[in-house]
Motif scaffolding. Structure first.
Motif, PDB file in Angstrom:
ATOM      1  N   VAL A  61       0.868  -1.188   0.000  1.00 38.87           N
ATOM      2  CA  VAL A  61       0.000   0.000   0.000  1.00 38.87           C
ATOM      3  C   VAL A  61       0.893   1.223   0.000  1.00 38.87           C
ATOM      4  CG1 VAL A  61      -1.862   1.222   1.172  1.00 38.87           C
ATOM      5  CG2 VAL A  61      -1.744  -1.294   1.261  1.00 38.87           C
ATOM      6  N   ALA A  62       0.902   1.948  -1.113  1.00 42.68           N
ATOM      7  CA  ALA A  62       1.804   3.099  -1.280  1.00 42.68           C
ATOM      8  C   ALA A  62       1.138   4.386  -0.827  1.00 42.68           C
ATOM      9  CB  ALA A  62       2.251   3.196  -2.740  1.00 42.68           C
ATOM     10  N   GLY A 107      -3.801   3.952  -3.254  1.00 45.71           N
ATOM     11  CA  GLY A 107      -4.735   4.780  -2.494  1.00 45.71           C
ATOM     12  C   GLY A 107      -5.194   5.960  -3.323  1.00 45.71           C
ATOM     13  N   TYR A 108      -5.194   7.162  -2.737  1.00 49.94           N
ATOM     14  CA  TYR A 108      -5.459   8.372  -3.524  1.00 49.94           C
ATOM     15  C   TYR A 108      -4.437   9.433  -3.147  1.00 49.94           C
ATOM     16  CZ  TYR A 108      -8.451   8.909   0.666  1.00 49.94           C
ATOM     17  OH  TYR A 108      -8.960   8.918   1.939  1.00 49.94           O
ATOM     18  N   GLY A 109      -4.309  10.448  -4.006  1.00 55.42           N
ATOM     19  CA  GLY A 109      -3.248  11.425  -3.805  1.00 55.42           C
ATOM     20  C   GLY A 109      -1.906  10.806  -4.146  1.00 55.42           C
ATOM     21  N   PHE A 110      -0.835  11.470  -3.752  1.00 55.20           N
ATOM     22  CA  PHE A 110       0.518  10.998  -3.994  1.00 55.20           C
ATOM     23  C   PHE A 110       0.687  10.498  -5.432  1.00 55.20           C
ATOM     24  CE2 PHE A 110       0.813  10.299   0.829  1.00 55.20           C
ATOM     25  CZ  PHE A 110       1.417  11.521   1.022  1.00 55.20           C
ATOM     26  N   LEU A 111       1.013   9.212  -5.621  1.00 56.97           N
ATOM     27  CA  LEU A 111       1.328   8.699  -6.959  1.00 56.97           C
ATOM     28  C   LEU A 111       0.160   7.970  -7.618  1.00 56.97           C
ATOM     29  CD1 LEU A 111       4.889   7.291  -6.141  1.00 56.97           C
ATOM     30  CD2 LEU A 111       4.352   9.376  -7.424  1.00 56.97           C
ATOM     31  N   VAL A 170     -21.200  -2.469  -1.960  1.00 56.52           N
ATOM     32  CA  VAL A 170     -20.045  -2.926  -2.741  1.00 56.52           C
ATOM     33  C   VAL A 170     -18.765  -2.390  -2.119  1.00 56.52           C
ATOM     34  CG1 VAL A 170     -18.903  -2.843  -4.996  1.00 56.52           C
ATOM     35  CG2 VAL A 170     -21.401  -3.013  -4.863  1.00 56.52           C
ATOM     36  N   ASP A 171     -17.805  -3.283  -1.840  1.00 56.03           N
ATOM     37  CA  ASP A 171     -16.487  -2.887  -1.341  1.00 56.03           C
ATOM     38  C   ASP A 171     -15.644  -2.497  -2.553  1.00 56.03           C
ATOM     39  OD1 ASP A 171     -13.767  -2.879  -0.559  1.00 56.03           O
ATOM     40  OD2 ASP A 171     -14.156  -4.269   1.084  1.00 56.03           O
ATOM     41  N   LEU A 172     -15.396  -1.197  -2.720  1.00 59.57           N
ATOM     42  CA  LEU A 172     -14.707  -0.724  -3.918  1.00 59.57           C
ATOM     43  C   LEU A 172     -13.244  -1.144  -3.951  1.00 59.57           C
ATOM     44  CD1 LEU A 172     -16.304   2.817  -4.235  1.00 59.57           C
ATOM     45  CD2 LEU A 172     -16.677   0.839  -5.710  1.00 59.57           C
ATOM     46  N   VAL A 173     -12.604  -1.248  -2.799  1.00 60.54           N
ATOM     47  CA  VAL A 173     -11.214  -1.694  -2.775  1.00 60.54           C
ATOM     48  C   VAL A 173     -11.129  -3.152  -3.216  1.00 60.54           C
ATOM     49  CG1 VAL A 173      -9.213  -2.141  -1.298  1.00 60.54           C
ATOM     50  CG2 VAL A 173     -10.521  -0.025  -1.028  1.00 60.54           C
ATOM     51  N   GLU A 174     -12.049  -3.965  -2.772  1.00 60.77           N
ATOM     52  CA  GLU A 174     -12.080  -5.362  -3.219  1.00 60.77           C
ATOM     53  C   GLU A 174     -12.261  -5.440  -4.734  1.00 60.77           C
ATOM     54  OE1 GLU A 174     -14.718  -9.479  -2.774  1.00 60.77           O
ATOM     55  OE2 GLU A 174     -15.056  -7.807  -1.375  1.00 60.77           O
ATOM     56  N   THR A 234      -8.777   9.102 -11.787  1.00 62.68           N
ATOM     57  CA  THR A 234      -8.456   7.709 -12.130  1.00 62.68           C
ATOM     58  C   THR A 234      -7.964   6.939 -10.907  1.00 62.68           C
ATOM     59  OG1 THR A 234      -6.274   8.477 -12.811  1.00 62.68           O
ATOM     60  CG2 THR A 234      -7.940   8.256 -14.531  1.00 62.68           C
ATOM     61  N   ARG A 235      -8.766   6.948  -9.870  1.00 61.24           N
ATOM     62  CA  ARG A 235      -8.369   6.343  -8.598  1.00 61.24           C
ATOM     63  C   ARG A 235      -9.592   6.221  -7.704  1.00 61.24           C
ATOM     64  NH1 ARG A 235      -9.006  10.881  -5.624  1.00 61.24           N
ATOM     65  NH2 ARG A 235      -8.372  12.874  -6.518  1.00 61.24           N
ATOM     66  N   LEU A 236      -9.366   5.715  -6.523  1.00 62.99           N
ATOM     67  CA  LEU A 236     -10.384   5.725  -5.485  1.00 62.99           C
ATOM     68  C   LEU A 236     -10.553   7.158  -4.994  1.00 62.99           C
ATOM     69  CD1 LEU A 236     -11.887   3.322  -4.119  1.00 62.99           C
ATOM     70  CD2 LEU A 236     -10.242   3.525  -2.243  1.00 62.99           C
ATOM     71  N   GLN A 237     -11.781   7.545  -4.627  1.00 58.81           N
ATOM     72  CA  GLN A 237     -12.032   8.880  -4.121  1.00 58.81           C
ATOM     73  C   GLN A 237     -12.096   8.878  -2.593  1.00 58.81           C
ATOM     74  OE1 GLN A 237     -11.462  11.105  -6.558  1.00 58.81           O
ATOM     75  NE2 GLN A 237     -13.444  12.120  -6.516  1.00 58.81           N
TER      76      GLN A 237
END
Length: 670
Positions: free
Chosen positions: A9-10, A83-87, A310-314, A295-298
């Motif tokens: 997890v970055a 995750g979100y943010g960063f890279l 719904v588990d979006l990470v799953e 283009t990521r999780l919010q």
């Protein structure tokens, strides 16, 4: 491919904790990364493994692709969740993962490159038939070019960095003069935050609704949406409260905007979970305009999870592993209503400036329909190194009214002592009649009266009736008794445990006094939470108070000429030269912290004396400049006569204009 066995997890904070929890539920080994500032953070303790990636500065840790990829290779991670943010939206990072043989849990290169550039994204989706907001989006446009194009767009105009997100660098200009100031400021923020100072202009739609659609797309050609989220309650273009579904859209518009979002995703061969954001006119709710695609999780993904189940990470992990979506569009149902509030380490009374400090007490709320995503713990230090969001409180109910009531109650039960937060402001916002009625727009918060500073209190000797002040008073009395009876450890010590040691720098203990939670900071400030409210009671400093009163008397009641840093951070730019004349309200320098730039302005007219340099790290309330009285023009002439230089002439007479009544010097002439 099969499901992953090891995932790195970055990221950090609450999103890292949230991703790790799903990894654990799925039986996947989690690997955390951390900077020196996060060595004791909750996400590090929760993960199965943890790797140090560098110092506190994000550019040398969480934003360094090489360090992240190296950590993944060293730990045998098969995939990286950003995750979100960063890279998370960095195309170069996605390519680096692929080159290292590691799966990037996110979309492919096309989506990252197209949607990561707002100018290119706008052109791309417009070609696919998705409606867009009028504006100018030339990649090489200079400030002069953009300023010249503005009249054709029409004011007010929104200045936006092409790269990045989160509202950083965005500014609204209502006329040409404001635009000419906004453009260089936006470029500075964009360059510092994203390494790219490209700007675009868009028509600023008055009283707009910000509505976004959650999409899922697999590698087998299936693209679906999970309904929309309303994110109109924003401050400085940063979302504060989000909910699902939107109270504005009807069934027909929901279907149309969902279809448009899916079309935008298909146009870039999207893979994974993503969000397509739209502006919807409050006056014409059947019209919507594409803003951008994340283009990521919010941050606000939990409200969608609560109403859809719904588990979006799953889903992200399964799609990244090559599995087809097990959900069809007809399977999606939105049940009830969910609403989320972002808890920030900030001071609403100081213009929502970021705050820092040690977490003396943390109690997450519980209750039916309540969910908390947080990445903090007691004794953790909140620094200015990262974004000020420290937790999210989310509530689900059978309908919107129940969800709002549950969220308000949960915020009242949220105990966070030692750091100023926006919790009280969030409760005030939720109680606003327009918010209760669902009459939302992105400017609602900006139209609210400025947050009033609550009196810090002095814990009067008669134990005031207010439970906050009363609890603080009782704590001070207990401390005084303990100090007087210093030989008895049982009476003196607090927060100790057998076999444990207390940190001398963050020595504080939280205790319950009736219904109040009380904690004392090392500087003597007593923090109290009671009756759904939090307050800090600084230790009385009579000498400092006397000195402040005497200084005020000396100034005749006028404003303090010392300009102080409103928050801890880094000096990003100095807008005037040392010795320049400034008027009251003129910007003198800018300080950046927690991804926000704040301008320090002159409190009085006079000559600016700069005490810092660009790049300096400053503390909250540190004097960064001073405005000295400027000599009057008549005084200058008298001084010249007294010096024998004769009457004022064209050579020595003070010049009119920007530096009127100031002594001219070479730097002004040049």
């Amino acid at each position: 491919m099969g499901m992953f066995e090891r995932v790195l997890v970055a990221n950090r904070g609450e999103i890292a904790v949230r991703v790790i929890r799903t990894l654990k539920r799925l039986g996947i080994r989690s690997i955390a990364v951390y900077s020196d500032a996060d060595a004791g953070a909750p996400h590090v303790a929760l993960a199965d493994e943890a790797v140090r990636i560098g110092p506190a500065a994000a550019s040398e840790s969480y934003l360094d692709p090489a360090r992240i990829v190296r950590a993944a290779l060293e730990t045998g991670a098969q995939a990286i969740h950003p995750g979100y943010g960063f890279l998370s939206e960095n195309a170069a990072f996605g390519r680096a993962c692929a080159e290292a043989g590691i799966v990037f849990v996110g979309p492919g290169a096309l989506a990252l490159e197209v949607m990561g550039d707002k100018i290119r994204a706008k052109r791309h989706v417009e070609a696919s038939g998705v409606p867009v907001v009028p504006g100018v989006s030339e990649p090489d446009a200079t400030d002069v070019t953009l300023a010249a194009a503005a009249p054709g767009i029409g004011f007010p105009i929104l200045v936006k960095p092409s790269a990045g997100g989160g509202g950083k660098g965005m500014q609204v200009a209502r006329d040409q003069a404001e635009l000419e100031q906004a453009l260089p400021a936006a470029r500075r923020v964009a360059r510092a935050a994203f390494g790219d100072d490209t700007l675009l202009l868009e028509r600023f739609i008055e009283r707009p609704r910000h509505i976004e659609v959650q999409v899922l797309a697999d590698a087998h050609g299936t693209v679906i949406h999970l309904g929309e989220r309303e994110c109109s309650l924003q401050r400085r273009h940063q979302k504060v409260v989000e909910e699902a579904p939107s109270p504005l859209l009807d069934t027909a518009t929901r279907a149309r905007i969902g279809a448009a979002a899916c079309e935008a995703a298909r146009s870039v061969e999207y893979l994974g979970a993503g969000t397509v954001e739209f502006l919807v006119s409050d006056a014409a709710p059947d019209e919507f305009f594409f803003i951008e695609m994340n283009t990521r999780l919010q941050v606000e993904h939990p409200v969608t999870e609560l109403v859809t189940g719904v588990d979006l990470v799953e889903q992200q992990l399964r799609i990244a592993a090559g599995e087809p979506l097990a959900i069809a569009q007809d399977d999606v149902r939105m049940t009830g209503h969910a609403i989320e509030a972002r808890v920030y380490a900030e001071s609403p009374e100081r213009g929502f400036l970021p705050s820092t400090g040690d977490v003396l007490a943390w109690r997450a709320p519980t209750g039916e329909g309540v969910r908390v995503d947080a990445g903090i713990s007691e004794q953790q230090r909140i620094t200015a190194d990262y974004d000020p969001m420290i937790a999210k409180v989310i509530a689900h109910g059978a309908d919107r009214a129940e969800a709002v009531d549950r969220l308000d109650a949960a915020l009242a039960d949220t105990v966070l002592l030692g750091v100023e937060t926006n919790v009280a402001f969030l409760r005030t916002l939720l109680a606003h009649p327009d918010v209760r009625a669902g009459r939302l727009d992105t400017g609602l918060i900006d139209r609210l009266p400025a947050a009033a500073a609550s009196a810090p209190g002095s814990a009067a000797a008669d134990a005031p009736a207010d439970p906050l002040a009363g609890a603080a008073h009782a704590e001070r009395e207990r401390m005084a008794r303990a100090a007087a009876d210093g030989g008895h450890a049982w009476a003196r010590e607090r927060g100790w445990r057998i076999g444990g040691e207390r940190d001398g720098e963050t020595d504080a203990a939280a205790s319950a006094a009736g219904d109040a939670v009380v904690a004392t900071a090392p500087d003597g400030t007593v923090w109290v939470h009671a009756d759904g409210r939090t307050a800090a009671f600084p230790r009385p400093d009579r000498r400092a108070a006397l000195e402040a009163r005497l200084a005020l008397l000396e100034r005749g009641g006028s404003a303090d000429p010392d300009l102080r840093a409103p928050m801890p951070g880094s000096v990003t730019t100095i807008l005037v030269a040392d010795g320049d004349r400034v008027e009251a309200g003129a910007p003198v320098l800018a300080i950046e912290a927690m991804k926000m730039e704040h301008r320090v302005t002159a409190t009085v007219a006079g000559l600016a004396r700069i005490r810092v340099a660009v790049g300096d790290q400053v503390a909250r309330d540190q004097v960064v400049a001073r405005v000295e009285p400027a000599p009057d023009a008549a005084d200058v002439a008298d001084a010249a006569d007294a010096a024998g230089t004769g009457p004022a002439t064209s050579e020595n007479r003070p010049r009119a204009g920007a530096h009127d009544a100031a002594v001219p010097n070479a730097s002004h002439e040049e």
